[in-house]
Design an enzyme around this catalytic site. Structure first.
Site, PDB file in Angstrom:
ATOM      1  N   GLU A   1       0.835  -1.205   0.000  1.00  7.00           N
ATOM      2  CA  GLU A   1       0.000   0.000   0.000  1.00  7.00           C
ATOM      3  C   GLU A   1       0.865   1.249   0.000  1.00  7.00           C
ATOM      4  OE1 GLU A   1      -1.528   0.038   4.486  1.00  7.00           O
ATOM      5  OE2 GLU A   1      -1.448  -1.955   3.582  1.00  7.00           O
TER       6      GLU A   1
ATOM      7  N   LYS B   1       2.745   4.602   1.013  1.00  5.51           N
ATOM      8  CA  LYS B   1       3.199   5.200   2.271  1.00  5.51           C
ATOM      9  C   LYS B   1       2.869   6.687   2.199  1.00  5.51           C
ATOM     10  CE  LYS B   1       7.083   5.658   5.444  1.00  5.51           C
ATOM     11  NZ  LYS B   1       6.870   7.097   5.684  1.00  5.51           N
TER      12      LYS B   1
ATOM     13  N   ASP C   1       2.461  10.565   2.907  1.00  2.00           N
ATOM     14  CA  ASP C   1       3.374  11.570   3.452  1.00  2.00           C
ATOM     15  C   ASP C   1       2.535  12.637   4.147  1.00  2.00           C
ATOM     16  OD1 ASP C   1       6.103  13.589   2.091  1.00  2.00           O
ATOM     17  OD2 ASP C   1       5.744  12.746   4.071  1.00  2.00           O
TER      18      ASP C   1
ATOM     19  N   TYR D   1      -5.043   2.792   7.654  1.00  2.58           N
ATOM     20  CA  TYR D   1      -4.195   1.718   7.134  1.00  2.58           C
ATOM     21  C   TYR D   1      -3.897   0.608   8.145  1.00  2.58           C
ATOM     22  CZ  TYR D   1      -0.623   4.784   9.243  1.00  2.58           C
ATOM     23  OH  TYR D   1       0.104   5.587  10.093  1.00  2.58           O
TER      24      TYR D   1
ATOM     25  N   LYS E   1      11.316   3.025   0.400  1.00  2.00           N
ATOM     26  CA  LYS E   1      11.236   4.443   0.108  1.00  2.00           C
ATOM     27  C   LYS E   1      11.553   4.734  -1.350  1.00  2.00           C
ATOM     28  CE  LYS E   1      10.500   6.969   3.055  1.00  2.00           C
ATOM     29  NZ  LYS E   1      11.292   7.563   4.151  1.00  2.00           N
TER      30      LYS E   1
ATOM     31  N   CYS F   1      41.166  19.070  17.539  1.00  2.00           N
ATOM     32  CA  CYS F   1      39.725  19.321  17.659  1.00  2.00           C
ATOM     33  C   CYS F   1      39.441  20.787  17.357  1.00  2.00           C
ATOM     34  CB  CYS F   1      39.250  18.969  19.072  1.00  2.00           C
ATOM     35  SG  CYS F   1      37.517  19.427  19.390  1.00  2.00           S
TER      36      CYS F   1
ATOM     37  N   CYS G   1      38.176  22.389  21.000  1.00  2.00           N
ATOM     38  CA  CYS G   1      39.028  22.524  22.190  1.00  2.00           C
ATOM     39  C   CYS G   1      40.520  22.413  21.901  1.00  2.00           C
ATOM     40  CB  CYS G   1      38.631  21.487  23.242  1.00  2.00           C
ATOM     41  SG  CYS G   1      39.050  19.779  22.793  1.00  2.00           S
TER      42      CYS G   1
ATOM     43  N   CYS H   1      37.700  13.432  19.006  1.00  2.00           N
ATOM     44  CA  CYS H   1      38.452  14.338  19.866  1.00  2.00           C
ATOM     45  C   CYS H   1      38.779  13.595  21.154  1.00  2.00           C
ATOM     46  CB  CYS H   1      37.615  15.583  20.161  1.00  2.00           C
ATOM     47  SG  CYS H   1      38.200  16.549  21.568  1.00  2.00           S
TER      48      CYS H   1
ATOM     49  N   CYS I   1      36.514  19.365  26.437  1.00  2.00           N
ATOM     50  CA  CYS I   1      35.860  19.763  25.184  1.00  2.00           C
ATOM     51  C   CYS I   1      34.436  20.251  25.433  1.00  2.00           C
ATOM     52  CB  CYS I   1      35.852  18.601  24.191  1.00  2.00           C
ATOM     53  SG  CYS I   1      35.191  19.050  22.572  1.00  2.00           S
TER      54      CYS I   1
END
Length: 584
Positions: free
Chosen positions: A123, A125, A127, A235, A324, A418, A421, A436, A443
């Site tokens: 069926e 999907k 949106d 559904y 999808k 990093c 930091c 890091c 950090c």
């Protein structure tokens, strides 16, 4: 005005007949798309019923067709706990992933193969916005948003305004209590008409039909929702009491239709992988001609007996998957690459893009996932790239158009320090992620992201402790989650946009979070590899925090869903004195 105290049998019979006729006309118009009377006749019947109910208020019932937009605006949304959780679905983004799903199903059911032995309900999907409807003795008593799957918001006042949602079920044989799941959508034609009128009025327009549907359901005034051209497709069924359903999903959809609920006319039962692929391709070809947005196909094992045998994993059923459609894509250019530092120290490259409209939103940042992906795709500054919203949600750089690469395009490498930091960035040989080494004490990014995770809805659920406030707190007063519990109203009132009342609300929410569950607390700690499902497995197995803290590797590996790597992460976490001090 007539005598409102008594209603003669003749008047009552006429009102019932009018109500029945109007419900039938609504069903034919909104659900069957086959109106049987002109609009003028429908309006005449409705006005006659309205006049009778005005003269005889005792005739008014919640299921009367005059009451679709009869409620007054509400002050806010109440939380609703779903009788059965509304689960999410796993996604398949390729034919191979769909085939792997069908193979797993066949193996668990001990079938010969996945090509012809599995009857699958296919069926669209939709949106839109997922909702649940509760009917008691055939009358709509409650409607709720999906929310987090366990709890949602009561939107009954708005759902009642949707013409395709019956206030009272038709026919017979429905259970005494029936919870129906479905999707509220705004048809494309209605969406464009609404936006055109909004432009004429100088009002804000909707970006896409999905946002329009979701936003319409969250109006406090149902009269505003009634102005929105909404539709609903059912559904699935959730909770059932005082009755029974057929043995298959497809037959259940037919039952819902017979009771006056709108279901998709595109649903089919197909056989095995070949049938699934054929349906997916066919619906994909028709996608643009449909009057509502879909973003894929949902495949469900049709027989409920097989669904029960397959069961669930985490928060998704093993008997269903969403295949999808390819994500919407657009071209843009890379203006820079930044490195974001997460709560575990992981460095994620993020492309800064020339803003582009993709899948209904303007995208200016897109993930590159990790250094391996960055190098594999060879993304450079100045490149023209294909950007897409993976799964129609997360923007990502899909590919680089090498034939458009400008001269002198600058390659991007992994930083040695990093960016937040300055600590050393380390990458273990067998891991795709570089991290890091500063830790949350040094950090700020790790500290901030860890606090956000701790306070998040699925963890300690500290309402009001949002990202902006956490960023301010981590700069000064709060160095770890334990520090949150000593914050005062006076302290919080000194921060940006924090009046005394807001500060009191946050302090109250922090206090409330002390009454939590062991799975939530474990998840909130942010132990690497320990997500919601693993946290729940650990809590169920050991029963208390002390048992988890004192468990050795062998005991941890004995837990369902816990392997050697996860066990090592848990053991290492509880071996560190600073973690034990934090928990205490």
């Amino acid at each position: 005005m007539s005598d409102t105290g008594t209603v003669s049998p003749e008047i009552k019979a006429r009102a019932d007949a009018l109500s029945t006729a109007i419900h039938e006309h609504n069903h034919r118009y909104y659900v069957l798309d086959d109106p049987s009377v002109p609009d003028a006749e429908y309006d005449r019947l409705l006005r006659e019923l309205q006049a009778l109910e005005a003269d005889y208020p005792a005739l008014v019932t919640p299921e009367s067709p005059t009451q679709r937009v009869g409620a007054t605006p509400i002050a806010g949304f109440e939380t609703v706990e779903h009788l059965i959780p509304m689960l999410s679905l796993d996604n398949a983004f390729s034919d191979e992933e769909l085939d792997a799903f069908l193979k797993r199903v066949a193996e668990r059911l001990e079938l010969d193969d996945a090509n012809g032995d599995i009857s699958v309900s296919a069926e669209p999907k939709f949106d839109g916005a997922a909702v649940s409807l509760l009917y008691e003795n055939g009358v709509l008593s409650r409607a709720a948003t999906r929310g987090d799957g366990s709890t949602g918001e009561d939107i009954t006042h708005n759902i009642r305004t949707i013409g395709s949602v019956p206030l009272k079920l038709t026919g017979s044989g429905y259970p005494e209590r029936l919870e129906v799941r479905g999707e509220v959508v705004m048809p494309k034609a209605g969406f464009h008409q609404y936006n055109a009128k909004a432009i004429e009025r100088g009002e804000k327009t909707f970006v896409n039909p999905r946002n329009a549907a979701a936003g319409s359901l969250r109006q406090l005034d149902p009269a505003l929702t009634a102005q929105r051209p909404l539709d609903m497709f059912c559904y699935a069924v959730g909770f059932v009491d005082g009755g029974s359903l057929p043995d298959t999903h497809s037959e259940t959809l037919a039952s819902l239709k017979s009771w006056g609920l709108k279901v998709s006319g595109l649903a089919e039962v197909v056989e095995g992988a070949a049938g699934c692929h054929r349906y997916f391709e066919s619906l994909g070809e028709r996608r643009d001609t449909l009057d509502f947005d879909i973003d894929g196909v949902v495949f469900k094992v049709d027989a409920f007996s097989q669904q029960r045998e397959l069961g669930f994993v985490s928060r998704a059923p093993r008997w269903a998957i969403a295949r999808k459609f390819p994500a919407e894509e657009a071209l843009t250019t890379v203006e820079g690459v930044d490195w974001q530092v997460g709560r575990t120290g992981a460095l994620t490259p993020v492309a800064r893009l020339k803003p582009v409209f993709v899948g209904g939103v303007t995208v200016s940042n897109a993930t590159l996932h990790n250094i391996d992906e960055l190098q594999r795709k060879d993304v450079r500054l100045g490149d023209t790239v294909v950007v897409r919203r993976a799964g129609d949600v997360i923007p990502e750089v899909a590919s680089v158009l090498l034939d458009r690469r400008p001269d002198g395009a600058v390659a991007v490498g992994l930083p040695s320090a990093c960016p937040v930091c300055g600590s050393l960035v380390q990458r273990i040989a067998d891991e795709a992620v570089a991290r890091c080494t500063g830790g949350p004490v040094i950090c700020k990014a790790q500290r901030t992201e860890g606090l956000k995770h701790f306070a998040s809805r699925k963890a300690m659920d500290i309402e009001g402790l949002g990202a902006k406030l956490i960023e301010q707190l981590s700069e000064s007063r709060v160095k770890n989650p334990a520090d949150l519990y000593s914050l005062t109203v006076e302290e919080l009132s000194g921060y940006e946009r924090m009046a005394e009342k807001s500060a009191q609300n946050v302090v109250d929410a922090i206090e409330k979070s002390k009454q939590t569950t062991l799975p939530r607390f474990l998840f909130a700690l942010g132990i690497r590899e320990v997500g919601e499902t693993t946290a729940e497995s650990l809590a169920n197995h050991f029963g208390d925090l002390e048992g988890i803290r004192d468990a050795d590797l062998e005991q941890l590996i004995a837990v369902n869903d816990v392997g050697p790597i996860v066990a090592e992460r848990v053991r290492s976490y509880f071996e560190r004195p600073e973690h034990l001090a934090l928990i205490d």
